[in-house]
Design a protein around this motif. Structure first.
Motif, mmCIF file in Angstrom:
data_model
loop_
_atom_site.group_PDB
_atom_site.id
_atom_site.type_symbol
_atom_site.label_atom_id
_atom_site.label_comp_id
_atom_site.label_asym_id
_atom_site.label_seq_id
_atom_site.Cartn_x
_atom_site.Cartn_y
_atom_site.Cartn_z
ATOM 1 N N LYS A 1 0.815 -1.220 0.000
ATOM 2 C CA LYS A 1 0.000 0.000 0.000
ATOM 3 C C LYS A 1 0.843 1.261 0.000
ATOM 4 C CE LYS A 1 -1.084 -0.465 4.875
ATOM 5 N NZ LYS A 1 -2.209 -0.502 5.812
ATOM 6 N N GLU A 2 2.123 1.158 0.278
ATOM 7 C CA GLU A 2 3.039 2.298 0.213
ATOM 8 C C GLU A 2 3.735 2.392 -1.149
ATOM 9 O OE1 GLU A 2 3.327 4.520 2.690
ATOM 10 O OE2 GLU A 2 1.826 3.392 3.806
ATOM 11 N N ALA A 3 3.438 1.457 -2.050
ATOM 12 C CA ALA A 3 4.106 1.418 -3.358
ATOM 13 C C ALA A 3 3.684 2.608 -4.209
ATOM 14 C CB ALA A 3 3.790 0.116 -4.082
ATOM 15 N N GLN A 4 4.587 3.025 -5.067
ATOM 16 C CA GLN A 4 4.302 4.117 -5.997
ATOM 17 C C GLN A 4 3.360 3.622 -7.092
ATOM 18 O OE1 GLN A 4 8.034 5.546 -7.496
ATOM 19 N NE2 GLN A 4 8.907 5.765 -5.471
ATOM 20 N N VAL A 5 2.702 4.541 -7.742
ATOM 21 C CA VAL A 5 1.743 4.187 -8.788
ATOM 22 C C VAL A 5 2.453 3.767 -10.070
ATOM 23 C CG1 VAL A 5 -0.130 5.097 -10.219
ATOM 24 C CG2 VAL A 5 -0.016 5.689 -7.815
ATOM 25 N N GLN A 6 3.586 4.375 -10.385
ATOM 26 C CA GLN A 6 4.260 4.115 -11.661
ATOM 27 C C GLN A 6 4.663 2.652 -11.841
ATOM 28 O OE1 GLN A 6 4.430 6.212 -14.223
ATOM 29 N NE2 GLN A 6 5.262 4.532 -15.395
ATOM 30 N N PRO A 7 5.259 1.964 -10.846
ATOM 31 C CA PRO A 7 5.572 0.551 -11.060
ATOM 32 C C PRO A 7 4.327 -0.305 -11.318
ATOM 33 C CG PRO A 7 6.819 1.390 -9.215
ATOM 34 C CD PRO A 7 5.850 2.459 -9.601
ATOM 35 N N LEU A 8 3.224 0.005 -10.651
ATOM 36 C CA LEU A 8 1.980 -0.734 -10.886
ATOM 37 C C LEU A 8 1.443 -0.473 -12.282
ATOM 38 C CD1 LEU A 8 -0.263 -2.584 -9.837
ATOM 39 C CD2 LEU A 8 -1.401 -0.545 -8.960
#
Length: 138
Positions: free
Chosen positions: A110-117
């Protein structure tokens, strides 16, 4: 000439007024910029629309699990981390070719950045993979 009075050789010919021409060019340029079709990129994702939609438990079928993490390295396939996306993409494509009917499960921090997803979802779309699940906390 018609409309020009020449009394001496010392009088100069008036220059052309280019202001109306520049105004017309500017208006045409603005019109073309505003009516030009810009390409919008989109990814189709089906999301539950009702608040009463229930989350389904992870099935025991064959699956590939992809982790999207908050810091470098951003991607992991079945627990194995990859430093850059090209290595991850090669490993994922070869794994998916081995198991073409496998479900792809995406578990993002949930702390991951949007760009890698978004990069991962673009890869899914390029590979025409629609059999995916995204894990969520209840």
């Amino acid at each position: 000439m018609i409309g020009l009075e020449q009394d001496d050789a010392s009088s100069s010919i008036p220059g052309l007024d280019l202001t109306p021409l520049i105004d017309i060019i500017f208006i045409v340029l603005v019109f073309l910029l505003l009516t030009a079709n810009t390409q919008l990129l989109s990814l189709a994702i089906e999301v539950p629309t009702e608040s009463t939609s229930e989350l389904q438990a992870l099935s025991q079928d064959k699956h590939l699990t992809i982790n999207v993490m908050a810091s470098q390295p951003f991607w992991a396939l079945d627990g194995e981390e990859y430093q850059d996306f090209e290595q991850f993409e090669q490993a994922f494509v070869s794994s998916f070719k081995d198991k073409p009917d496998a479900k792809v499960i995406i578990a993002a921090d949930k702390e991951a950045q949007v760009q890698p997803l978004m990069t991962l979802l673009a890869l899914m779309q390029r590979q025409q993979i629609s059999n995916t699940q995204i894990l969520m906390e209840p």
